[in-house]
Design an enzyme around this catalytic site. Structure first.
Site, short mmCIF file in Angstrom:
data_model
loop_
_atom_site.label_atom_id
_atom_site.label_comp_id
_atom_site.label_asym_id
_atom_site.label_seq_id
_atom_site.Cartn_x
_atom_site.Cartn_y
_atom_site.Cartn_z
N TYR A 51 25.95 40.01 24.74
CA TYR A 51 26.61 38.89 25.24
C TYR A 51 26.33 37.43 24.90
O TYR A 51 26.73 37.63 23.86
CB TYR A 51 24.70 38.56 25.54
CG TYR A 51 24.39 38.65 27.35
CD1 TYR A 51 24.84 38.62 28.00
CD2 TYR A 51 24.01 39.44 27.90
CE1 TYR A 51 25.35 38.91 29.87
CE2 TYR A 51 23.11 40.32 29.33
CZ TYR A 51 24.16 39.90 30.38
OH TYR A 51 23.97 40.17 31.54
N GLU A 53 27.56 33.86 26.97
CA GLU A 53 27.61 33.38 27.47
C GLU A 53 27.91 32.20 26.72
O GLU A 53 26.93 32.23 25.93
CB GLU A 53 26.10 32.66 28.41
CG GLU A 53 26.56 33.97 29.88
CD GLU A 53 25.01 34.35 30.55
OE1 GLU A 53 23.56 34.56 29.22
OE2 GLU A 53 25.09 33.76 31.89
N ASP A 197 49.36 31.42 41.53
CA ASP A 197 49.07 32.70 41.63
C ASP A 197 49.75 33.29 41.40
O ASP A 197 50.54 34.25 42.16
CB ASP A 197 48.22 32.72 42.95
CG ASP A 197 47.07 34.86 42.74
OD1 ASP A 197 48.00 35.33 41.49
OD2 ASP A 197 46.78 34.40 43.48
N THR A 223 46.26 37.97 36.94
CA THR A 223 45.04 39.12 36.37
C THR A 223 46.01 39.13 35.28
O THR A 223 47.29 38.77 34.86
CB THR A 223 45.28 40.51 37.92
OG1 THR A 223 46.76 40.40 38.00
CG2 THR A 223 44.57 40.30 38.87
N LYS A 226 48.62 44.02 36.15
CA LYS A 226 49.84 44.21 36.65
C LYS A 226 50.71 44.57 35.82
O LYS A 226 50.65 44.78 35.02
CB LYS A 226 49.88 43.40 38.22
CG LYS A 226 48.33 43.13 39.07
CD LYS A 226 48.42 42.39 40.34
CE LYS A 226 47.32 42.60 40.76
NZ LYS A 226 46.68 41.45 40.89
N ARG A 232 41.84 45.63 33.44
CA ARG A 232 41.91 45.25 34.27
C ARG A 232 41.02 43.53 35.01
O ARG A 232 40.03 43.59 33.56
CB ARG A 232 41.11 45.71 35.15
CG ARG A 232 40.45 45.90 36.57
CD ARG A 232 40.32 47.06 37.41
NE ARG A 232 41.40 47.86 37.66
CZ ARG A 232 42.43 47.45 38.25
NH1 ARG A 232 42.54 47.06 39.57
NH2 ARG A 232 43.38 48.55 38.33
N1 DSN Z 1 45.02 44.06 45.36
C1 DSN Z 1 45.35 44.13 44.52
C2 DSN Z 1 47.52 44.30 44.91
O1 DSN Z 1 47.55 45.70 45.12
O2 DSN Z 1 48.24 43.18 45.11
C3 DSN Z 1 45.29 42.69 45.10
O3 DSN Z 1 44.45 41.81 44.68
#
Ligand code: DSN
Length: 414
Positions: A51, A53, A197, A223, A226, A232
């Site tokens: 933990y 925080e 974003d 994120t 990707k 993730r």
């Molecule tokens: N679910 C993601 C995507 O596949 O683009 C976006 O959050």
């Protein structure tokens, strides 16, 4: 996996099947990738037990000296990678990064402009069934019906008419470069803030293959899993003036304890993304996507906006008589994993059926697929779609996929 096998055979079996699925199929889901063995090791480390925080040097728990060192390294690497004055590496996901951005800049009920979900936007860009659409008054802009690219002229007109407090851009299904400078200009013209974003294009931005929004946006969210190819999770970038607001929006406003094992893996991911080989990788991702779009067109499929500048392609299936759902299922039976996707201006298909499919090249490029494989994949996709009820064609495609996959080890697994 030696422990799971003896302690939890049911989960071992399912996880092992997933290893096999990832090895034996061609993954064209634009938002997925294969993180490295180092990222997986960091994420699977005993940091998950801790933990923490708070932030480095300001925690609410004892025993945080190693977590502090790790989060500080993640922060320094993230700032270097994106040339940003500040980064918060704690958001558990892109959705939470967006929530933190809104909580930093908006009051409940404020007016915001975001790209329509059906034109490539995201749930958190004001969809009515998402917190963003419920907390704020979202007005949606979209694409020009002729060019199928963002209609900046209409965007500017709408901004003048609606006087938003904030404009959000970035997308999950837009295959073209986004002109962040122009977004800043439009936002400034109505005294609005700008959030970008980059969840999908973070790897491209980090590598300089897509222009960076950092010089133009008040806040950038993303994120890490990707195109960036990490664990993730999410992060937020901003200038120093907004750092306190962003940090307190992430913790304690939205989240409690950070996922320190994931932050550890984010640090590893940022290091990998700072390597020159990462630039080469992203250049190949874009080259493979451009080739895939050209080949699909040559095989008779219609590509939204006529092509791609980034890692993804949106195929409009309306002229084929095949739905996105049918294509997803048929390609899945052929060993090619994709997702169905709404196409702009299509009013005939609900999102659960969809009039198109979205394809992306980050995962196959991580595996080392090149020109020959991309051409073959395009041929198989077209053959399956144009013969949607022909099981023999699906079976032939499955066999070709089965021969191709073992030649390309999956990073992090093989
Ligand atoms: N679910 C993601 C995507 O596949 O683009 C976006 O959050």
């Amino acid at each position: 996996m030696s422990f799971l096998k003896s302690t939890d055979p049911a989960i071992y079996h399912a996880v092992n099947s997933e290893y096999q699925r990832q090895r034996s199929t061609i993954n064209l889901i634009a938002s997925e990738n294969y993180s490295s063995a180092a990222v997986l090791e960091a994420q699977g480390s005993p940091l998950t037990n801790k933990y923490a925080e708070g932030y480095p040097g300001r925690r609410y728990y004892g025993g945080c000296e190693n977590v502090d060192a790790i989060e500080t390294i993640a922060i320094e690497r993230g700032k270097e990678l994106f040339r940003s004055e500040h980064i918060n590496v704690q958001p558990h996901s892109g959705a939470q990064a967006n929530m933190a951005a809104y909580f930093s800049l908006l009051k409940y009920g404020d007016r915001v402009m975001g790209m329509a979900l059906s034109h490539g936007g995201h749930l958190t860009h004001g969809a009515g069934f998402n917190f963003s659409g419920k907390f704020y008054e979202f007005i949606h802009y979209g694409l020009n019906p002729r060019t199928e690219r963002i209609d900046y002229v209409e965007l500017e007109r709408m901004a003048r008419e609606f006087q938003p407090v904030l404009i959000v851009t970035g997308s999950s299904a837009y295959p073209r470069l986004i002109d962040f400078e122009r977004f800043r200009f439009i936002a400034d013209s109505v005294n609005a803030k700008l959030v970008v974003d980059i969840a999908h294009i973070a790897g491209l931005v980090a590598a300089g293959v897509h222009p960076s929004p950092v010089p133009y946006a008040d806040i950038v969210t993303s994120t890490t899993h990707k195109t960036l190819r990490g664990p993730r999770g999410g992060f937020v970038l901003c200038r120093k003036e907004l750092a306190r607001k962003v940090d307190s929006a992430v913790f304690p406003m939205i989240q409690g304890g950070p996922l320190v094992h994931v932050i550890t893996a984010k640090a590893v991911c940022f290091k990998e993304a700072l390597e020159p080989s990462f630039v080469e990788y992203q250049e190949k991702v874009v080259a493979n996507a451009a080739l895939l779009a050209d080949e699909l067109k040559a095989h008779g499929l219609r590509i939204i906006s006529g092509g791609t500048d980034n890692h993804l392609i949106l195929v409009d299936l309306n002229e084929t008589g095949v739905t996105g759902r049918q294509a997803e299922d048929a390609l899945g039976s052929s060993g090619i994993v994709i997702n169905r996707n709404a196409v702009p201006f299509d009013t005939t298909h609900p999102p659960s059926i969809a009039g198109g499919i979205r394809l992306g090249t980050p995962a196959i490029t991580s595996r080392g697929f090149g020109e020959g494989e991309v051409k073959e994949i395009a041929r198989l996709i077209a053959a399956v779609i144009f013969n949607i009820n022909d099981d023999e064609i699906k079976q032939e495609a499955r066999e070709i996929v089965g021969q191709m996959c073992p030649r390309f080890p999956v990073p992090g697994i093989d």
